[in-house]
Design a protein around this motif. Sequence first.
Motif, PDB file in Angstrom:
ATOM      1  N   GLY A 274      56.259  59.278  33.206  1.00  0.00           N
ATOM      2  CA  GLY A 274      54.334  58.685  32.757  1.00  0.00           C
ATOM      3  C   GLY A 274      53.591  59.541  32.545  1.00  0.00           C
ATOM      4  O   GLY A 274      53.579  60.643  32.876  1.00  0.00           O
ATOM      5  N   CYS A 275      52.991  58.570  31.886  1.00  0.00           N
ATOM      6  CA  CYS A 275      51.417  59.340  31.100  1.00  0.00           C
ATOM      7  C   CYS A 275      50.362  58.799  31.981  1.00  0.00           C
ATOM      8  O   CYS A 275      49.928  57.268  31.757  1.00  0.00           O
ATOM      9  CB  CYS A 275      51.176  58.314  29.301  1.00  0.00           C
ATOM     10  SG  CYS A 275      49.603  59.238  29.021  1.00  0.00           S
ATOM     11  N   ASP A 276      49.340  59.578  31.988  1.00  0.00           N
ATOM     12  CA  ASP A 276      48.739  59.428  32.925  1.00  0.00           C
ATOM     13  C   ASP A 276      47.642  58.845  33.053  1.00  0.00           C
ATOM     14  O   ASP A 276      46.757  58.176  33.385  1.00  0.00           O
ATOM     15  CB  ASP A 276      48.099  60.786  33.920  1.00  0.00           C
ATOM     16  CG  ASP A 276      47.771  61.418  33.759  1.00  0.00           C
ATOM     17  OD1 ASP A 276      47.512  61.666  32.619  1.00  0.00           O
ATOM     18  OD2 ASP A 276      47.271  62.633  34.267  1.00  0.00           O
ATOM     19  N   GLU A 277      47.707  59.178  31.116  1.00  0.00           N
ATOM     20  CA  GLU A 277      46.383  58.374  30.473  1.00  0.00           C
ATOM     21  C   GLU A 277      46.393  56.982  30.599  1.00  0.00           C
ATOM     22  O   GLU A 277      45.549  56.136  29.446  1.00  0.00           O
ATOM     23  CB  GLU A 277      46.028  59.360  29.462  1.00  0.00           C
ATOM     24  CG  GLU A 277      46.332  60.756  28.828  1.00  0.00           C
ATOM     25  CD  GLU A 277      45.903  61.707  28.257  1.00  0.00           C
ATOM     26  OE1 GLU A 277      45.036  62.304  27.605  1.00  0.00           O
ATOM     27  OE2 GLU A 277      46.968  62.483  27.850  1.00  0.00           O
ATOM     28  N   GLY A 278      47.258  56.700  30.722  1.00  0.00           N
ATOM     29  CA  GLY A 278      47.737  55.423  30.074  1.00  0.00           C
ATOM     30  C   GLY A 278      48.125  54.931  29.280  1.00  0.00           C
ATOM     31  O   GLY A 278      48.320  55.775  27.865  1.00  0.00           O
ATOM     32  N   TYR A 328      48.123  42.450  26.525  1.00  0.00           N
ATOM     33  CA  TYR A 328      48.147  43.838  27.792  1.00  0.00           C
ATOM     34  C   TYR A 328      48.995  44.691  27.888  1.00  0.00           C
ATOM     35  O   TYR A 328      50.488  44.177  28.341  1.00  0.00           O
ATOM     36  CB  TYR A 328      47.485  42.250  28.705  1.00  0.00           C
ATOM     37  CG  TYR A 328      46.144  41.461  28.756  1.00  0.00           C
ATOM     38  CD1 TYR A 328      45.299  42.377  28.284  1.00  0.00           C
ATOM     39  CD2 TYR A 328      46.546  40.264  28.316  1.00  0.00           C
ATOM     40  CE1 TYR A 328      44.363  40.935  28.505  1.00  0.00           C
ATOM     41  CE2 TYR A 328      45.560  39.572  27.720  1.00  0.00           C
ATOM     42  CZ  TYR A 328      44.406  39.458  28.116  1.00  0.00           C
ATOM     43  OH  TYR A 328      43.084  38.562  27.672  1.00  0.00           O
ATOM     44  N   PHE A 329      48.382  45.688  28.767  1.00  0.00           N
ATOM     45  CA  PHE A 329      48.663  47.000  29.050  1.00  0.00           C
ATOM     46  C   PHE A 329      48.063  47.048  30.720  1.00  0.00           C
ATOM     47  O   PHE A 329      47.189  46.915  30.709  1.00  0.00           O
ATOM     48  CB  PHE A 329      48.798  48.268  28.583  1.00  0.00           C
ATOM     49  CG  PHE A 329      49.989  47.960  26.605  1.00  0.00           C
ATOM     50  CD1 PHE A 329      51.196  48.458  27.196  1.00  0.00           C
ATOM     51  CD2 PHE A 329      49.408  47.096  26.132  1.00  0.00           C
ATOM     52  CE1 PHE A 329      52.219  48.452  25.692  1.00  0.00           C
ATOM     53  CE2 PHE A 329      50.697  47.019  24.835  1.00  0.00           C
ATOM     54  CZ  PHE A 329      52.085  47.745  24.887  1.00  0.00           C
ATOM     55  N   VAL A 330      49.830  47.876  31.446  1.00  0.00           N
ATOM     56  CA  VAL A 330      48.699  48.751  32.863  1.00  0.00           C
ATOM     57  C   VAL A 330      47.596  49.576  32.022  1.00  0.00           C
ATOM     58  O   VAL A 330      47.771  50.687  31.324  1.00  0.00           O
ATOM     59  CB  VAL A 330      49.025  49.057  33.352  1.00  0.00           C
ATOM     60  CG1 VAL A 330      48.818  49.411  34.640  1.00  0.00           C
ATOM     61  CG2 VAL A 330      50.275  48.158  33.976  1.00  0.00           C
ATOM     62  N   ASN A 331      46.193  49.241  32.622  1.00  0.00           N
ATOM     63  CA  ASN A 331      44.823  50.300  31.684  1.00  0.00           C
ATOM     64  C   ASN A 331      43.661  50.943  32.700  1.00  0.00           C
ATOM     65  O   ASN A 331      42.700  50.674  33.158  1.00  0.00           O
ATOM     66  CB  ASN A 331      43.777  49.185  31.249  1.00  0.00           C
ATOM     67  CG  ASN A 331      43.164  48.756  31.923  1.00  0.00           C
ATOM     68  OD1 ASN A 331      43.900  47.248  32.326  1.00  0.00           O
ATOM     69  ND2 ASN A 331      41.523  48.237  31.639  1.00  0.00           N
ATOM     70  N   PHE A 332      45.091  51.555  33.943  1.00  0.00           N
ATOM     71  CA  PHE A 332      44.099  52.236  34.664  1.00  0.00           C
ATOM     72  C   PHE A 332      43.689  53.675  33.601  1.00  0.00           C
ATOM     73  O   PHE A 332      43.967  53.922  32.850  1.00  0.00           O
ATOM     74  CB  PHE A 332      45.004  52.861  36.027  1.00  0.00           C
ATOM     75  CG  PHE A 332      45.661  52.338  36.800  1.00  0.00           C
ATOM     76  CD1 PHE A 332      45.257  51.235  36.978  1.00  0.00           C
ATOM     77  CD2 PHE A 332      47.239  51.967  36.578  1.00  0.00           C
ATOM     78  CE1 PHE A 332      45.810  50.265  38.039  1.00  0.00           C
ATOM     79  CE2 PHE A 332      47.331  50.714  37.354  1.00  0.00           C
ATOM     80  CZ  PHE A 332      47.176  50.214  38.449  1.00  0.00           C
ATOM     81  N   ALA A 333      42.792  54.065  34.378  1.00  0.00           N
ATOM     82  CA  ALA A 333      41.430  55.134  33.905  1.00  0.00           C
ATOM     83  C   ALA A 333      40.560  54.415  33.010  1.00  0.00           C
ATOM     84  O   ALA A 333      40.408  53.506  32.911  1.00  0.00           O
ATOM     85  CB  ALA A 333      42.180  56.613  33.835  1.00  0.00           C
TER      86      ALA A 333
END
Length: 642
Positions: A274-278, A328-333
């Motif tokens: 997982g990339c926590d940067e998004g 669209y992608f999941v864009n947290f942070a």
Amino acid sequence: MKKLFILFLFSSLVLSSFSKEKRDILQKEASVVGIEKVLIKDFSDLDFPTYKSRDFWNNLPEEIRTAYIKDGEEYLDYNWPVVKATDYLEIIRSGDRRQEAYSAPRAALVASVMAELTEGKGRFIDQVINGVWYYSEQTWWGWSAHLTSQKAPHGLPDADEPTIDLGVGEISNILSWTWFLFKDEFDKVHPLIAKRLKDEIMKKAVIPYYERNDFWWQGLDGSRDVNNWNPWTNHNILTSILILENDQEKKIAGVDKVVRSLDQFINVYPNDGGCDEGPSYWGRAGASLYQNLDLLKRATNGKFDVFDNQLIRNMGNYIYKAYVNYPYFVNFADADATTGGRPQIIYSYGKDIDDPVMQKFGAFLAEKQDWGVKPPGGKVDEQIMQLMFLKEIADVEAENALISDFWLPETQVAGARDMAGSTDGFYFAAKGGHNAESHNHNDLGSFVLYFDGKPCLVDIGRETYTAKTFSSGRYEIWTMQSGYHQLPKINGIDQKEGRNYEAKNSTFSADSKKAIFSTDIAGAYPEEAKVKKWVRTYRLDRGKKFTVSNSYELEELTDKPTSLNFITSGKVSDNGDGTINLAGDEFTLQMKYDTKLFTPKVEVIPVTDKGLKRYWDVITRIILEYKNLQIKGKDQVVITKI
């Protein structure tokens, strides 16, 4: 400001230390294959098309050839500017990064290079020469926001201390390819052009890389973990070393250093990939790592190959796991709500790790971006690589990557949709984690909700970057605060930033009928919130409804309000009967709440920032304030289609 920037780098822009395993995957591979024996001596051995490869350039689709030449013609009279002292100084005066001062000449050079490669008649050579001379005369190729890496005071680049940031790496790559493609043409004009260009690249980028281990993004001095700067910059420097270095011993040593540095990036990555940067930052994290691995494989005639490693595989296929529906992608942070992905890299990465879903997804993205009709974007090498794959990708079956669900247990991000292979109905993604993730927002426990592949309850994202974004004042910015995410305000208190503010007991389960994510977010709030437990649960009953549940226990009640916040990009209508309509693009959902527990409030927030306006015209916050909060309680909000 320099101290504030450094403090923030250490606290909020680090790639989270998930396992810190000393995997050293790349160093082990280099040792096994004997990279010092198999590394190529001449970059031309990699068989990339050159200026003299006229069959390649002449056989490009006519639409692309025409567009390249037209783009280049727009710069035939380009007056190469000066990056003024005040352009640099603006970062410490107003916080403005003045990115356009650096991006405009870069665009002119790349357009001129690609036009000349395509046409091949020498018409654009003078402007290419002007471009390389412009950069040769420039003090520094980086971006003003990154001048804190030098010992001299922030604000102006120190010519006596060449430092390497993202900008230096990017320009070094572009100029190295320009030298490789046109050095013979330059020599026909004047012998000092190619010589000066090579000298400047070596002086400003390659030699500092050789000599220094203290650039934080290298990860070699042990001072901190690294983020996407590492593979992004390493790929650019690796490219310059392979093209320009004539001394084979120095070349081997330089490549070895790149390998050691890249391992520092991989070593702190979670096993789930997982990339926590998004997803949008994956384009310079996992995707840039792939560029390094691909180049190392090519530069060793296929000997250096780690694509069978499970972590490397996971780092690749993350990109379609975090995908909602194009674009669209999941864009947290800080991640962007929309991104085009990187079709060729996604396709090639999928091919190398033998992942047909990823390959077909790359082909799908290529179709969406009109491959074969208009020129691809990126640096010179990235455009050449994409052009090389035009036909191959066009011949591959394209398929939208609409997987049923995913769970990244270390990154603590999950997602699910109503039905695999279809955009119809609900899609949600949620996160646990902690509040010191890379490009962090205080968003632990938040979620996003889409319907028919289009946004409904959203993560706003981030405004245009300024100096404040990367300072101790970051969390004064509204988009970074938990109150502007799908999260509760508890006893009047929002979440707090920092590694100690973390989720507990994050779980995910899914089957053919439902998908459930749950996490205790109490640990994300400071002591003054007086919260002992707050379990937030998201349940998707496939094809039916989406439910947000809260189970909480407080230490005490204060005189400050507790509320639930919901952020939507759609139009909101409060029906006054315990239901709120959420109108999106060709759909309307209904949010149902208990009128005995909550009082609703609707707050419309006009979007003025140019960065946010790329996705949203208006943002609306729905606030459900508890009427008679108890020490312990349970509640839920149910969302269905009307």
